[in-house]
Scaffold this motif. Structure first.
Motif, PDB file in Angstrom:
ATOM      1  N   HIS A  25       0.964  -1.014  -0.012  1.00 57.93           N
ATOM      2  CA  HIS A  25       0.092   0.095  -0.137  1.00 57.93           C
ATOM      3  C   HIS A  25       0.860   1.168  -0.080  1.00 57.93           C
ATOM      4  O   HIS A  25       1.767   1.413   1.018  1.00 57.93           O
ATOM      5  N   ARG A  26       0.792   2.099  -0.919  1.00 57.63           N
ATOM      6  CA  ARG A  26       1.508   3.198  -1.140  1.00 57.63           C
ATOM      7  C   ARG A  26       0.724   4.412  -1.439  1.00 57.63           C
ATOM      8  O   ARG A  26      -0.434   4.465  -2.141  1.00 57.63           O
ATOM      9  N   ALA A  27       1.117   5.614  -0.639  1.00 61.47           N
ATOM     10  CA  ALA A  27       0.419   6.650  -0.825  1.00 61.47           C
ATOM     11  C   ALA A  27       0.880   7.527  -1.873  1.00 61.47           C
ATOM     12  O   ALA A  27       2.341   7.583  -2.155  1.00 61.47           O
ATOM     13  N   TRP A  28       0.211   8.354  -2.808  1.00 55.69           N
ATOM     14  CA  TRP A  28       0.552   9.031  -3.907  1.00 55.69           C
ATOM     15  C   TRP A  28      -0.424  10.079  -4.449  1.00 55.69           C
ATOM     16  O   TRP A  28      -1.602  10.016  -4.070  1.00 55.69           O
ATOM     17  N   VAL A  49      -4.145   6.097  -1.595  1.00 56.47           N
ATOM     18  CA  VAL A  49      -3.236   4.824  -1.132  1.00 56.47           C
ATOM     19  C   VAL A  49      -3.629   3.697  -1.697  1.00 56.47           C
ATOM     20  O   VAL A  49      -5.074   3.056  -1.653  1.00 56.47           O
ATOM     21  N   SER A  50      -2.822   2.940  -2.405  1.00 53.92           N
ATOM     22  CA  SER A  50      -3.353   1.890  -3.332  1.00 53.92           C
ATOM     23  C   SER A  50      -2.287   0.772  -3.337  1.00 53.92           C
ATOM     24  O   SER A  50      -1.001   0.779  -2.981  1.00 53.92           O
ATOM     25  N   MET A  61      -6.763   9.418  -0.394  1.00 53.22           N
ATOM     26  CA  MET A  61      -5.948  10.099   0.626  1.00 53.22           C
ATOM     27  C   MET A  61      -6.903  11.055   1.272  1.00 53.22           C
ATOM     28  O   MET A  61      -7.790  11.681   0.835  1.00 53.22           O
TER      29      MET A  61
END
Length: 268
Positions: A25-28, A49-50, A61
């Motif tokens: 899971h990464r925030a962008w 966040v995906s 987000m």
């Protein structure tokens, strides 16, 4: 910035390792464009966040910490803000020429302690720690967390007023302008931790939009003594950059600071 300036950064090139991109899971942020021109340009920015980078498939987000700075370093209003099931979105009017920085800065704290022989945990805002932990708690361990997620957009000629570090948390100080990145050309940056060079920090750079590629490209670099690192982009595209530092605070607590940026690399 001129090509001659970018080329001078080549002398400080650090080792990059190419590997398959890991899933997490990464925030962008994902801007609809990063370099614009013309009269009254606008840009739409998604935040999420995906699992797959730049593909909203997990949670949106949160927008309460999102702010934008304009080419004069002053705040710019976010317009048409909306949060859905998987992503948040907003528009930014680029009323002045120059570079805009969009940032989501969050701060929090995590604590573990014992009370009556039982281990308990708490998570919340940093300013709530003093009142959240019971007076009779023992073996208290507190970790303060700061995290900054950013992207950059330029209308017309780039400038750097919005890029100045705040001196708080982990930040990226661009040496190569973040909207002047070109495939196959080196770009140089500096990581700062509370305004000071962050040495020996591992930086991860991942090429996004891999949902239909099967496997992406992941680059890793380690900052030098002056906090600098360099990336030579293997191809054009939207990249996700992340770094994290851990440390001890003067009062014995722990500290974790994270930084994330979305950067667009243009074809050579």
């Amino acid at each position: 910035m001129p090509k001659a300036f970018r080329a001078a950064a080549a002398a400080a090139l650090l080792t990059l390792v190419v590997a398959p991109a890991a899933h997490a899971h990464r925030a962008w942020f994902a801007p609809s464009a990063t370099v614009l021109s013309g009269q009254d340009p606008w840009v739409t920015i998604d935040g999420a966040v995906s699992n797959d980078l730049f593909y909203a498939d997990h949670v949106p987000m949160r927008m309460d910490g999102v702010k934008a700075l304009g080419p004069d370093g002053q705040p710019v209003e976010l317009k048409n803000v909306s949060t859905g099931k998987y992503r948040s979105t907003f528009d930014l009017q680029l009323a002045k020429p120059g570079t805009y920085k969009i940032a989501n800065v969050t701060e929090g704290a995590f604590a573990s302690y014992k009370q009556g022989g039982e281990t308990k945990r708490w998570r919340g805002r940093a300013e709530e720690v003093a009142t959240a932990i019971p007076k009779d708690a023992t073996e208290v361990q507190v970790t303060h967390n700061t995290r900054r997620v950013e992207t950059f957009v330029t209308s017309g000629a780039p400038n750097d007023a919005a890029l100045k570090p705040t001196g708080k948390g982990l930040e990226l100080e661009p040496i190569t302008h973040p909207n002047d990145l070109v495939a196959s050309e080196p770009s140089k940056f500096r990581l700062l931790n509370d305004g000071k060079p962050a040495a020996g920090v591992e930086v991860e750079v991942v090429l996004g939009d891999t949902r239909y590629r099967g496997k992406g490209v992941e680059l890793k670099a380690t900052t030098g003594a002056d906090g600098t690192f360099q990336v030579t982009w293997p191809e054009a595209g939207l990249y996700w950059l992340e770094a994290t530092v851990q440390g001890q605070e003067a009062n014995g607590g722990r500290r974790s600071a994270g930084y994330v940026a979305t950067l667009e690399v243009m074809p050579d």
